[in-house]
Design a protein around this motif. Structure first.
Motif, PDB file in Angstrom:
ATOM      1  N   HIS A   1      65.557 -37.618 -69.210  1.00 45.89           N
ATOM      2  CA  HIS A   1      64.364 -36.816 -68.931  1.00 45.89           C
ATOM      3  C   HIS A   1      63.509 -37.489 -67.855  1.00 45.89           C
ATOM      4  O   HIS A   1      62.862 -36.809 -67.049  1.00 45.89           O
ATOM      5  N   THR A   2      63.498 -38.819 -67.852  1.00 41.71           N
ATOM      6  CA  THR A   2      62.683 -39.557 -66.888  1.00 41.71           C
ATOM      7  C   THR A   2      63.138 -39.274 -65.472  1.00 41.71           C
ATOM      8  O   THR A   2      62.317 -39.061 -64.567  1.00 41.71           O
ATOM      9  N   ARG A   3      64.454 -39.235 -65.264  1.00 36.95           N
ATOM     10  CA  ARG A   3      64.952 -38.944 -63.921  1.00 36.95           C
ATOM     11  C   ARG A   3      64.581 -37.533 -63.491  1.00 36.95           C
ATOM     12  O   ARG A   3      64.131 -37.311 -62.366  1.00 36.95           O
ATOM     13  N   TRP A   4      64.737 -36.566 -64.407  1.00 39.02           N
ATOM     14  CA  TRP A   4      64.414 -35.194 -64.034  1.00 39.02           C
ATOM     15  C   TRP A   4      62.917 -34.996 -63.856  1.00 39.02           C
ATOM     16  O   TRP A   4      62.488 -34.173 -63.036  1.00 39.02           O
ATOM     17  N   ALA A   5      62.118 -35.724 -64.600  1.00 35.28           N
ATOM     18  CA  ALA A   5      60.668 -35.619 -64.416  1.00 35.28           C
ATOM     19  C   ALA A   5      60.280 -36.067 -63.012  1.00 35.28           C
ATOM     20  O   ALA A   5      59.487 -35.409 -62.327  1.00 35.28           O
ATOM     21  N   ALA A   6      60.842 -37.190 -62.567  1.00 37.53           N
ATOM     22  CA  ALA A   6      60.541 -37.698 -61.227  1.00 37.53           C
ATOM     23  C   ALA A   6      61.029 -36.746 -60.156  1.00 37.53           C
ATOM     24  O   ALA A   6      60.293 -36.406 -59.213  1.00 37.53           O
ATOM     25  N   LEU A   7      62.280 -36.292 -60.264  1.00 39.52           N
ATOM     26  CA  LEU A   7      62.856 -35.443 -59.227  1.00 39.52           C
ATOM     27  C   LEU A   7      62.228 -34.049 -59.226  1.00 39.52           C
ATOM     28  O   LEU A   7      61.910 -33.509 -58.158  1.00 39.52           O
ATOM     29  N   GLY A   8      62.074 -33.460 -60.399  1.00 37.20           N
ATOM     30  CA  GLY A   8      61.523 -32.110 -60.455  1.00 37.20           C
ATOM     31  C   GLY A   8      60.120 -32.048 -59.897  1.00 37.20           C
ATOM     32  O   GLY A   8      59.778 -31.138 -59.123  1.00 37.20           O
ATOM     33  N   ASP A   9      59.295 -33.011 -60.263  1.00 35.40           N
ATOM     34  CA  ASP A   9      57.921 -33.016 -59.772  1.00 35.40           C
ATOM     35  C   ASP A   9      57.887 -33.228 -58.267  1.00 35.40           C
ATOM     36  O   ASP A   9      57.109 -32.581 -57.556  1.00 35.40           O
ATOM     37  N   SER A  10      58.737 -34.111 -57.737  1.00 33.91           N
ATOM     38  CA  SER A  10      58.751 -34.355 -56.293  1.00 33.91           C
ATOM     39  C   SER A  10      59.264 -33.145 -55.525  1.00 33.91           C
ATOM     40  O   SER A  10      58.765 -32.837 -54.438  1.00 33.91           O
TER      41      SER A  10
ATOM     42  N   ASN B   1      69.972 -51.690 -66.124  1.00 33.80           N
ATOM     43  CA  ASN B   1      70.531 -52.917 -66.683  1.00 33.80           C
ATOM     44  C   ASN B   1      69.516 -53.603 -67.593  1.00 33.80           C
ATOM     45  O   ASN B   1      68.372 -53.833 -67.209  1.00 33.80           O
ATOM     46  N   GLY B   2      69.959 -53.921 -68.790  1.00 33.74           N
ATOM     47  CA  GLY B   2      69.105 -54.675 -69.702  1.00 33.74           C
ATOM     48  C   GLY B   2      68.129 -53.842 -70.494  1.00 33.74           C
ATOM     49  O   GLY B   2      67.379 -54.383 -71.315  1.00 33.74           O
ATOM     50  N   ALA B   3      68.107 -52.529 -70.291  1.00 36.44           N
ATOM     51  CA  ALA B   3      67.174 -51.698 -71.050  1.00 36.44           C
ATOM     52  C   ALA B   3      67.609 -51.609 -72.508  1.00 36.44           C
ATOM     53  O   ALA B   3      68.791 -51.445 -72.799  1.00 36.44           O
ATOM     54  N   ARG B   4      66.656 -51.729 -73.401  1.00 36.62           N
ATOM     55  CA  ARG B   4      66.959 -51.712 -74.824  1.00 36.62           C
ATOM     56  C   ARG B   4      66.726 -50.329 -75.417  1.00 36.62           C
ATOM     57  O   ARG B   4      65.861 -49.585 -74.965  1.00 36.62           O
ATOM     58  N   LEU B   5      67.496 -50.019 -76.452  1.00 38.03           N
ATOM     59  CA  LEU B   5      67.288 -48.765 -77.157  1.00 38.03           C
ATOM     60  C   LEU B   5      65.909 -48.755 -77.805  1.00 38.03           C
ATOM     61  O   LEU B   5      65.367 -49.800 -78.178  1.00 38.03           O
ATOM     62  N   SER B   6      65.353 -47.571 -77.934  1.00 36.24           N
ATOM     63  CA  SER B   6      64.028 -47.421 -78.511  1.00 36.24           C
ATOM     64  C   SER B   6      63.991 -47.923 -79.959  1.00 36.24           C
ATOM     65  O   SER B   6      64.877 -47.624 -80.751  1.00 36.24           O
ATOM     66  N   LYS B   7      62.954 -48.680 -80.284  1.00 36.57           N
ATOM     67  CA  LYS B   7      62.772 -49.106 -81.681  1.00 36.57           C
ATOM     68  C   LYS B   7      62.378 -47.914 -82.556  1.00 36.57           C
ATOM     69  O   LYS B   7      62.664 -47.891 -83.741  1.00 36.57           O
ATOM     70  N   ARG B   8      61.713 -46.925 -81.941  1.00 42.18           N
ATOM     71  CA  ARG B   8      61.242 -45.774 -82.704  1.00 42.18           C
ATOM     72  C   ARG B   8      62.356 -44.765 -82.938  1.00 42.18           C
ATOM     73  O   ARG B   8      62.502 -44.224 -84.020  1.00 42.18           O
ATOM     74  N   ALA B   9      63.129 -44.468 -81.862  1.00 45.15           N
ATOM     75  CA  ALA B   9      64.155 -43.437 -81.982  1.00 45.15           C
ATOM     76  C   ALA B   9      65.503 -44.018 -82.361  1.00 45.15           C
ATOM     77  O   ALA B   9      66.335 -43.336 -82.948  1.00 45.15           O
ATOM     78  N   GLY B  10      65.749 -45.263 -81.996  1.00 41.40           N
ATOM     79  CA  GLY B  10      66.952 -45.948 -82.446  1.00 41.40           C
ATOM     80  C   GLY B  10      68.186 -45.757 -81.598  1.00 41.40           C
ATOM     81  O   GLY B  10      68.991 -46.666 -81.479  1.00 41.40           O
ATOM     82  N   ASN B  11      68.338 -44.587 -80.962  1.00 38.43           N
ATOM     83  CA  ASN B  11      69.583 -44.337 -80.239  1.00 38.43           C
ATOM     84  C   ASN B  11      69.367 -43.896 -78.798  1.00 38.43           C
ATOM     85  O   ASN B  11      70.284 -43.391 -78.155  1.00 38.43           O
ATOM     86  N   ILE B  12      68.157 -44.030 -78.270  1.00 32.04           N
ATOM     87  CA  ILE B  12      67.879 -43.646 -76.888  1.00 32.04           C
ATOM     88  C   ILE B  12      67.007 -44.705 -76.230  1.00 32.04           C
ATOM     89  O   ILE B  12      66.414 -45.564 -76.899  1.00 32.04           O
ATOM     90  N   ILE B  13      66.938 -44.647 -74.890  1.00 31.46           N
ATOM     91  CA  ILE B  13      65.993 -45.455 -74.126  1.00 31.46           C
ATOM     92  C   ILE B  13      64.824 -44.539 -73.787  1.00 31.46           C
ATOM     93  O   ILE B  13      64.986 -43.556 -73.064  1.00 31.46           O
ATOM     94  N   GLU B  14      63.661 -44.815 -74.311  1.00 30.19           N
ATOM     95  CA  GLU B  14      62.524 -43.913 -74.174  1.00 30.19           C
ATOM     96  C   GLU B  14      61.844 -44.035 -72.822  1.00 30.19           C
ATOM     97  O   GLU B  14      61.752 -45.118 -72.234  1.00 30.19           O
ATOM     98  N   MET B  15      61.302 -42.900 -72.347  1.00 33.69           N
ATOM     99  CA  MET B  15      60.519 -42.871 -71.120  1.00 33.69           C
ATOM    100  C   MET B  15      59.325 -43.822 -71.200  1.00 33.69           C
ATOM    101  O   MET B  15      59.050 -44.586 -70.261  1.00 33.69           O
ATOM    102  N   ASP B  16      58.608 -43.793 -72.319  1.00 34.06           N
ATOM    103  CA  ASP B  16      57.410 -44.627 -72.434  1.00 34.06           C
ATOM    104  C   ASP B  16      57.758 -46.116 -72.360  1.00 34.06           C
ATOM    105  O   ASP B  16      57.023 -46.903 -71.751  1.00 34.06           O
ATOM    106  N   ASP B  17      58.874 -46.512 -72.976  1.00 30.89           N
ATOM    107  CA  ASP B  17      59.284 -47.913 -72.919  1.00 30.89           C
ATOM    108  C   ASP B  17      59.615 -48.323 -71.487  1.00 30.89           C
ATOM    109  O   ASP B  17      59.254 -49.422 -71.033  1.00 30.89           O
ATOM    110  N   LEU B  18      60.319 -47.447 -70.766  1.00 32.29           N
ATOM    111  CA  LEU B  18      60.675 -47.737 -69.379  1.00 32.29           C
ATOM    112  C   LEU B  18      59.420 -47.854 -68.515  1.00 32.29           C
ATOM    113  O   LEU B  18      59.303 -48.757 -67.678  1.00 32.29           O
TER     114      LEU B  18
END
Length: 555
Positions: free
Chosen positions: A142-151, A376-393
């Protein structure tokens, strides 16, 4: 003299030459028929044109001879210093310093409007992107599409289009029921359903739901599920909206899928009901074995699509159809969908839907598919468990680094980002390199003011250093770069342009002084160079804004 002025001058020279060879018949040429390009080798001039090669056949002329005649006519144009013919008929044009340098004042006076153009004027465009289920936090895709769509939306707006950024909220269907049951189980402290959602964020929503309605557990089971679902939906959607706002992304429309299924006033048909009948009226609906189908194979789909099952239930395709038609009803002649890498199957389906609705699938709809992105090195979300969250990034790398880096590459290319690079404050980091160039323009302006150098004088003919010619040439290209990036929906062209401009500015800074040395007097050239410095800062700022990236004045 900007590219538009030069193109108009070229048209004025070429048209009578071509018409004379056509025995007076109109050539019907426009400036767009005579492209101008910046030569890769600046020794070849400021601009190059292949007009003679392109028009030789319709003019019945030898390309090089026609080029020589065009060159002769251009030499008489005010602001053109020299014109040369190269090879089989290429025309190399060099502007005099005053004509080229005049652009610096134009940019400063235009301010934030410089780069805006009219290439998309008259187009009404709906750009739908992100459109995540409101059942969990936004992730790296979602983070990639948020950046690209808005631009993309920013580029279209800068090019004169009427644009709406739209988020489609998938708030109907079985996933919402599973979400409600999952949150209710968390609120009760019970294990979640096998097909439900899991993670610490579900536990958090369970606690928030109970806090919001302490009497929840006194209700009957169906009411418990409904209440938990609606409260958790409101909380989760709020988090999604907050995540996007923190990422510098604003939507004009938040469209609820439920609107499509809701009955109209006084029992009128829903938008989904209406969609079926509208497609039927186009002649592309048929029935088979009790189900209602749309003959999408007529428009390139790999198979026909069921829109209503034999049991009377609508399919997801029915909602897609109603939503597509609704966009047109709201005045959007052109629809852009930005979808994730797992949605390739939707391309033919949506285009076929446009055709079945009586529209042009090649003109009225675009479906852009983004490829996967990893860090590289991004950790899975502690809250969601199975994704890398936008807010964490965002908290880890920063909005600017993320938005610039995600906008720097074509959407259809898989992407792996290096977090160590993105956090560096060195020229190896592209976003730092461009932002530093902008900050340097402000530093130069501050030092100039302290030294008594102002913009009270402008003598563009003094901007004759080779680095000034190169810098001005790049500044001239900005409006055309914006227009082309908008046309092809490719924000990365702005990022690459800014990096080139930053490099040219740094070289100019190393060679041309805005502030006189020691006790040397302030001269016209210093004041004029301040205009060029400030013009460069303005273009860097305008370009970064198109990418949703800040332009710091100090670094």
């Amino acid at each position: 003299m900007d590219p538009e002025d030069l193109a108009a001058a070229l048209l004025a020279v070429v048209t009578p030459l071509v018409e004379a060879r056509r025995e007076g018949s109109s050539a019907g040429l426009t400036a767009s028929d005579l492209p101008l390009d910046r030569p890769k080798n600046r020794d070849h001039g400021d601009w190059a044109s292949n007009a003679a090669l392109k028009l030789a056949k319709i003019a019945g002329a030898n390309p090089r001879e026609l080029a020589a005649e065009i060159a002769e006519g251009l030499r008489a144009v005010d602001g053109v210093a020299s014109v040369e013919v190269a090879g089989p008929g290429f025309i190399n044009i060099r502007l005099d310093a005053a004509a080229a340098g005049a652009l610096a004042k134009t940019i400063v006076e235009s301010g934030a409007a410089f780069g805006s153009n009219e290439s998309q004027r008259g187009n009404t465009i709906n750009v739908e992107f992100v459109s995540a289920n409101p059942t969990g936090p936004l992730h790296i895709g979602h983070t990639r599409w948020a950046a690209l769509g808005d631009s993309i939306a920013r580029l279209l707006l800068a090019s004169g289009a009427t644009v709406a950024r739209e988020f489609y909220i998938n708030d109907a269907g079985v996933q919402m029921e599973r979400f409600g049951r999952s949150v209710l189980a968390a609120a009760k402290g019970e294990p979640g359903p096998e097909d439900g959602y899991a993670g610490a964020y579900i536990d958090e929503l369970g606690r928030r739901v109970l806090e919001a309605d302490p009497a929840l557990l006194d209700l009957d089971l169906d009411a418990q599920v409904e209440t938990a679902r609606e409260l958790a939906y409101r909380f989760q959607l709020g988090e999604i909206q907050a995540s996007l706002a923190a990422f510098n992304v604003a939507f004009d429309v938040w469209f609820s899928e439920r609107v499509l299924h809701a009955a109209g006033a006084d029992g009128a048909p829903s938008l989904v009901d209406e969609a079926v009948e509208r497609l039927r009226a186009q002649g592309h609906v048929f029935q088979d074995e009790g189900a209602v189908w749309v003959r999408t194979t007529d428009f390139g789909d790999d198979k026909d699509r069921v829109i209503r099952r034999s049991n009377g239930e609508y399919t997801y395709f029915a909602a897609d159809a109603a939503y597509y038609l609704n966009k047109g009803d709201r005045g959007f002649a052109h629809k852009i969908y930005l979808l994730g890498a797992d949605h390739h199957g939707y391309v033919h389906r949506l285009k076929a839907l446009a055709g079945a609705a009586g529209e042009d699938p090649e003109k009225d709809i675009e479906v852009l598919i983004g490829q996967l992105v990893s860090i590289n090195g991004a950790r899975l979300s502690k809250r969601a468990g199975n994704i890398i969250e936008m807010d964490d990034l965002r908290e880890w790398l920063g909005t600017d680094a993320l938005r610039y880096s995600l906008g720097r590459y074509p959407a259809d290319s898989p992407l792996t980002l290096d977090p160590e690079l993105l956090r560096k404050r060195t020229n190896d980091n592209p976003v730092f390199y461009v932002q530093y160039a902008h900050a340097r323009t402000h530093n130069v302006a501050r030092n100039a003011a302290a030294s008594g150098v102002d913009r009270s004088e402008f003598a563009p003919q003094l901007l004759d250093h080779e680095t000034e010619s190169a810098l001005l040439g790049a500044l001239q290209e900005f409006p055309r770069t914006v227009a082309f990036a908008a046309e092809v929906r490719e924000p990365h062209r702005i990022a690459r342009y800014l990096e080139e401009l930053a490099g040219l500015y740094h070289r100019w800074y190393d060679n041309c002084r805005v502030i006189p040395l020691g006790d040397d007097p302030i001269e016209s050239v210093h004041r004029t160079r301040l205009w060029l410095n400030d013009a460069t800062g303005q273009v860097l700022r305008n370009g970064l804004d198109l990418l949703g990236v800040s332009a710091p004045e100090r670094m």
